[in-house]
Design a protein around this motif. Structure first.
Motif, PDB file in Angstrom:
ATOM      1  N   UNK A  30       0.838  -1.196   0.000  1.00 19.49           N
ATOM      2  CA  UNK A  30       0.000   0.000   0.000  1.00 19.49           C
ATOM      3  C   UNK A  30       0.875   1.249   0.000  1.00 19.49           C
ATOM      4  N   UNK A  31       0.303   2.355  -0.418  1.00 21.49           N
ATOM      5  CA  UNK A  31       1.021   3.622  -0.423  1.00 21.49           C
ATOM      6  C   UNK A  31       0.316   4.602   0.501  1.00 21.49           C
ATOM      7  N   UNK A  32       1.103   5.350   1.268  1.00 20.12           N
ATOM      8  CA  UNK A  32       0.546   6.329   2.191  1.00 20.12           C
ATOM      9  C   UNK A  32       1.086   7.708   1.848  1.00 20.12           C
ATOM     10  N   UNK A  33       0.244   8.710   2.036  1.00 19.17           N
ATOM     11  CA  UNK A  33       0.601  10.100   1.793  1.00 19.17           C
ATOM     12  C   UNK A  33       0.249  10.918   3.024  1.00 19.17           C
ATOM     13  N   UNK A  89      -4.234   6.581   2.542  1.00 24.38           N
ATOM     14  CA  UNK A  89      -3.677   5.281   2.166  1.00 24.38           C
ATOM     15  C   UNK A  89      -4.402   4.763   0.937  1.00 24.38           C
ATOM     16  N   UNK A  90      -3.650   4.115   0.042  1.00 30.04           N
ATOM     17  CA  UNK A  90      -4.194   3.543  -1.193  1.00 30.04           C
ATOM     18  C   UNK A  90      -3.644   2.128  -1.332  1.00 30.04           C
ATOM     19  N   UNK A  91      -4.511   1.192  -1.712  1.00 29.13           N
ATOM     20  CA  UNK A  91      -4.095  -0.212  -1.773  1.00 29.13           C
ATOM     21  C   UNK A  91      -4.988  -0.980  -2.738  1.00 29.13           C
ATOM     22  N   UNK A  92      -4.558  -2.205  -3.041  1.00 29.59           N
ATOM     23  CA  UNK A  92      -5.347  -3.072  -3.903  1.00 29.59           C
ATOM     24  C   UNK A  92      -6.339  -3.921  -3.149  1.00 29.59           C
ATOM     25  N   UNK A  93      -6.426  -3.751  -1.823  1.00 23.71           N
ATOM     26  CA  UNK A  93      -7.411  -4.447  -1.000  1.00 23.71           C
ATOM     27  C   UNK A  93      -7.895  -3.480   0.068  1.00 23.71           C
TER      28      UNK A  93
END
Length: 247
Positions: free
Chosen positions: A29-32, A132-136
């Motif tokens: 996941x990616x966090x900003x 947060x961005x993720x595939x799940x």
């Protein structure tokens, strides 16, 4: 899919620098992280009127305190900018929807974007907004550290084992331990889509330095404290669904 032990913050304002189509569809996941004050100072004054939808503008206008209004506006503008960059569309055109609540089936579960498998979540407190961005399915929470008096009061809503852990600590150590526990717990509940309508005492996530998973939900602490100028005195965590949905 397993999150890293300490999810890195891949970016902060100015937003966005995400690459269209490059969001994590099966990886980490990616966090900003966004500073409300810095983002607001550099924001185009016309952005809220052209990017936020009518519902968001109405909600922002209902806040009585300017700082609450600025925090809400910055958070939702930042979310639209990032989603627009990930999905290759104008921020104003991001089609938000709500998934069904897992508790009652009503349309107030996890926020989502129609027509895409990209999952996201955001949280804000004080001067910080965490995305947060993720595939799940994913949930995040950021909180300001609270004084011992507040910790003692709110700790009553924790799992019995978590309350015992806090009671065993010296008073000076309790605020940080409570913040670790609470951010993990709220990130998990947001990831589920229930929020605090689900009793936070049900599941154990721990108050120690190592987060405890809940079923297929992995818990990780996010090192936001001091990550950007003025961002001190905070704790944050992320919950990520790593296998079959939790029942």
């Amino acid at each position: 899919m397993t999150p890293p032990s300490a999810p890195r913050i891949v970016g902060s304002e100015p937003l966005p620098t995400a690459v269209a189509g490059a969001w994590p569809q099966g990886g980490e996941p990616e966090t900003w992280l966004l500073s409300v004050s810095r983002y607001t100072a550099s924001m185009d004054p016309g952005a809220p009127g052209t990017i936020l939808d009518a519902g968001e503008r109405e909600r922002a206008g209902k806040f009585l305190r300017a700082e609450d209004r600025e925090r809400y506006t910055a958070a939702h503008l930042g979310l639209r900018e990032l989603l627009g960059a990930y999905l290759g569309m104008s921020p104003a055109d991001v089609p938000f929807t709500r998934e069904a609540c897992p508790g009652c089936g009503g349309p107030h579960g996890r926020p989502a974007v129609s027509g895409t498998p990209l999952h996201f979540n955001m949280s804000h407190a004080g001067d910080l907004v965490l995305f947060a961005f993720a595939g799940s399915p994913v949930g995040v929470d950021v909180e300001k550290l609270q004084p011992a008096s507040v910790v003692d009061q709110v700790a009553e809503s924790l799992h019995p084992k978590e309350r015992a852990e806090l009671d065993a600590l010296a008073p000076a150590d309790r605020p940080a331990a409570f913040a670790r526990c609470w951010t993990r717990k709220e990130a998990y509940l947001k990831g589920l889509g229930t929020g605090l309508s689900r009793d936070p005492a049900v599941n154990y996530v721990g108050t120690g330095l190592s987060a405890v998973p809940v079923g297929p939900w992995a818990m990780t602490d996010i090192p936001v404290d001091g990550a950007i100028s003025g961002g001190s005195g905070y704790a944050a965590a992320m919950a990520l669904l790593t296998s079959l949905p939790h029942v």
